[in-house]
Scaffold this motif. Structure first.
Motif, short mmCIF file in Angstrom:
data_model
loop_
_atom_site.label_atom_id
_atom_site.label_comp_id
_atom_site.label_asym_id
_atom_site.label_seq_id
_atom_site.Cartn_x
_atom_site.Cartn_y
_atom_site.Cartn_z
N GLU A 155 0.83 -1.21 0.00
CA GLU A 155 0.00 0.00 0.00
C GLU A 155 0.87 1.26 0.00
O GLU A 155 0.61 2.20 -0.78
CB GLU A 155 -0.91 0.01 1.22
CG GLU A 155 -1.82 1.23 1.25
CD GLU A 155 -2.65 1.33 2.52
OE1 GLU A 155 -3.78 1.83 2.43
OE2 GLU A 155 -2.16 0.92 3.59
N ASN A 156 1.88 1.31 0.84
CA ASN A 156 2.72 2.50 0.95
C ASN A 156 3.47 2.82 -0.33
O ASN A 156 3.82 3.98 -0.60
CB ASN A 156 3.72 2.34 2.11
CG ASN A 156 3.02 2.37 3.46
OD1 ASN A 156 1.93 2.92 3.60
ND2 ASN A 156 3.64 1.76 4.46
N LYS B 183 0.24 4.45 -2.75
CA LYS B 183 -0.86 5.34 -2.35
C LYS B 183 -0.59 6.82 -2.61
O LYS B 183 -1.53 7.62 -2.67
CB LYS B 183 -1.21 5.11 -0.88
CG LYS B 183 -0.17 5.52 0.13
CD LYS B 183 -0.67 5.22 1.53
CE LYS B 183 0.33 5.66 2.60
NZ LYS B 183 -0.17 5.34 3.96
N SER B 184 0.70 7.20 -2.77
CA SER B 184 1.01 8.61 -3.02
C SER B 184 0.98 8.98 -4.50
O SER B 184 1.12 10.15 -4.86
CB SER B 184 2.38 8.95 -2.44
OG SER B 184 3.39 8.17 -3.07
N ILE B 185 0.78 8.00 -5.38
CA ILE B 185 0.70 8.29 -6.82
C ILE B 185 -0.59 9.05 -7.10
O ILE B 185 -1.67 8.64 -6.66
CB ILE B 185 0.73 6.98 -7.64
CG1 ILE B 185 2.05 6.23 -7.40
CG2 ILE B 185 0.56 7.26 -9.13
CD1 ILE B 185 2.08 4.84 -8.02
N PRO B 186 -0.53 10.18 -7.81
CA PRO B 186 -1.75 10.96 -8.11
C PRO B 186 -2.82 10.10 -8.78
O PRO B 186 -2.54 9.37 -9.73
CB PRO B 186 -1.24 12.05 -9.06
CG PRO B 186 0.21 12.20 -8.71
CD PRO B 186 0.68 10.82 -8.36
N SER C 118 -6.20 5.55 -5.03
CA SER C 118 -6.79 5.42 -3.69
C SER C 118 -6.62 3.98 -3.24
O SER C 118 -6.69 3.05 -4.05
CB SER C 118 -8.27 5.81 -3.70
OG SER C 118 -9.02 4.93 -4.53
N TRP D 61 -8.21 3.59 -8.98
CA TRP D 61 -7.63 4.79 -9.57
C TRP D 61 -8.62 5.52 -10.46
O TRP D 61 -9.61 4.94 -10.94
CB TRP D 61 -6.36 4.47 -10.35
CG TRP D 61 -6.51 3.40 -11.40
CD1 TRP D 61 -6.86 3.57 -12.70
CD2 TRP D 61 -6.32 1.99 -11.22
NE1 TRP D 61 -6.90 2.36 -13.36
CE2 TRP D 61 -6.55 1.38 -12.47
CE3 TRP D 61 -5.96 1.20 -10.13
CZ2 TRP D 61 -6.46 -0.01 -12.64
CZ3 TRP D 61 -5.86 -0.17 -10.30
CH2 TRP D 61 -6.11 -0.77 -11.56
N LYS E 7 3.97 -0.32 -8.37
CA LYS E 7 4.32 1.10 -8.48
C LYS E 7 4.83 1.42 -9.88
O LYS E 7 4.46 2.45 -10.48
CB LYS E 7 5.36 1.45 -7.43
CG LYS E 7 5.76 2.92 -7.45
CD LYS E 7 6.78 3.23 -6.35
CE LYS E 7 7.16 4.70 -6.36
NZ LYS E 7 8.12 5.02 -5.28
N THR F 76 2.78 4.00 -12.19
CA THR F 76 3.51 5.23 -12.50
C THR F 76 3.63 5.42 -14.01
O THR F 76 3.41 6.52 -14.55
CB THR F 76 4.91 5.21 -11.86
OG1 THR F 76 4.78 5.07 -10.45
CG2 THR F 76 5.66 6.49 -12.17
N SER G 188 3.64 9.93 -15.07
CA SER G 188 4.45 10.68 -14.11
C SER G 188 5.93 10.48 -14.40
O SER G 188 6.35 9.37 -14.69
CB SER G 188 4.13 10.23 -12.69
OG SER G 188 2.77 10.44 -12.41
#
Length: 422
Positions: free
Chosen positions: A308-309, A312-315, A318, A337, A413, A417, A422
């Motif tokens: 999760e970590n 979860k910070s990727i724009p 959720s 997403w 990730k 990404t 990004s």
């Protein structure tokens, strides 16, 4: 060559052969999976049968390897193992079957025939031979695995209310069956189902095939009063994938054994389970019951948090960790997403993980196990629409091997990404 010299030379040969054997290198283990080009993968989906269930505990594998070098009488192995399993799960008796499906067929066969060998030989034609021939279950509990009952020649009658059940019961009724994974969908709950069975003197059964953890489910339903409980052995318990357990009342298990191999005149002759699987199943269950489940749960939480970590910070992403109410009660991560920010469907992401290196299997959209059909992506047509799009996947950590959570996190990730630009 003179006779004395010939005898002397011959006498040396066996010794020379023995010396050579003693110093020979152990045979190299053959990697048949690699040899045949079979795909292996990191399992972040769970204990699905089409994914080969689980990886057996090392002690289970050692038990199978050791016992394969000895002959044993199958009935004696079942006797000894059944007694030990019954103690572990709080039942009167138990036997190892070739899966939960097999336990269902054998359990019902035992109810139908009792210890009458003549009746055993007459299955799967119960109605034509004066036996009971119907199984009653709630409509929401009549899923495809109930085909196990049809193998005995019985038919399944659906009900929805207590009144329906009372009206459906007749002299043909052999069994009242309950499915735990859909317990919240039926109008009649566990205790009332058992009470109705006792009222009409009809055995009750419950399918908890994949419903551990929690470990307490192993004895919960025996303590509750069900006459038979069916469970898979090759999932959370980490026994042989082709093994299961039938537990319950002694008279039913005894009769089920009469319908089972090694006897060759039965409807379940094809339900063979060998000594290695029986003994391996016992060791797996023993280890599962005695495990530190609180410690294991914390490990799962740590692993799922790593995944999760990572994302979860990727724009546009959720995440949510949930605990299923029924079935395999383990931490489950949903990653969803915004498709305006991340140009990817759930199916596309699953395929990218599956066909990447290393291969990773993630879950669908959290469908219960009973929706899945044979084949890697084949599901009940009624839910096929759910899988066409859907900007989410679900992952579990409880089948991950040490360190694999980091690999899953990195790959997830990487793909999300890339799809976000990004």
């Amino acid at each position: 060559m003179k006779r004395r010299k010939l005898l002397k030379s011959l006498s040396v040969l066996p010794l020379a052969g023995t010396i050579g054997t003693l110093h020979a290198a152990p045979p190299k283990k053959r990697d048949v999976i690699k040899e045949l080009g079979i795909r292996t993968f990191i399992n972040a989906a769970g204990t699905l049968t089409y994914m080969s269930g689980c990886i057996m505990d090392e002690e289970v594998v050692a038990t199978i390897e050791h016992t394969s070098g000895h002959f044993c009488m199958i009935d004696e192995v079942q006797d000894k193992v059944g007694e030990k399993i019954a103690q572990l799960v709080h039942s009167e008796a138990a036997m190892v079957t070739c899966g939960a499906f097999s336990a269902m067929t054998l359990g019902l066969a035992g109810v139908l025939t009792g210890n009458d060998v003549r009746k055993v030989e007459q299955l799967p034609h119960p109605a034509e031979n004066g036996m009971k021939s119907e199984v009653i279950c709630q409509k929401s509990h009549n899923e495809r695995y109930n085909h196990a009952f049809l193998n005995t020649g019985c038919r399944v009658i659906e009900v929805e209310t207590v009144e329906d059940l009372e009206n459906a019961i007749s002299e043909k009724t052999a069994l009242l069956h309950f499915l735990n994974i859909t317990a919240n969908q039926g109008k009649i709950k566990h205790e009332e189902w058992i009470a109705l069975g006792k009222k009409h003197n009809i055995p009750t059964s419950i399918d908890i095939a994949a419903d551990v953890p929690p470990v307490s489910n192993l004895w919960k339903f025996n303590n509750m009063g069900f006459d038979m409980v069916f469970i898979s052995g090759g999932k959370a318990i980490r026994g042989p994938q082709s093994a299961g357990i039938l537990m319950g009342k002694k008279n039913i298990i005894t009769a089920a054994r009469l319908n089972a191999p090694p006897r060759g005149f039965t409807v379940a002759r094809g339900h063979k389970v060998n000594k290695e699987e029986i003994l391996g199943m016992y060791v797996a269950l023993e280890k599962f019951v005695s495990a530190d489940h609180d410690k294991e749960w914390k490990m799962w939480e740590r692993k799922i948090a790593v995944i999760e970590n990572a994302v979860k910070s990727i724009p546009g992403i959720s995440t949510k960790i949930t605990i299923p109410e029924l079935g395999n009660i383990t931490p489950t991560l949903t990653v969803a997403w915004d498709d305006k920010l991340i140009r990817l469907t759930g199916r596309q992401l699953r395929d990218k993980l599956r066909f990447g290196n290393p291969s990773i299997e993630a879950g669908f959209s959290g469908l219960p196990l009973y929706h899945y059909q044979a084949g890697s992506d084949s599901v009940d047509p009624a839910v096929a629409e759910t899988l066409k799009g859907g900007n989410l996947i679900r992952l579990t950590a409880w089948m991950l091997q040490p360190g694999e959570e980091k690999i899953v996190a990195d790959r997830l990730k990487e793909e999300l990404t890339a799809a976000s630009g990004s």
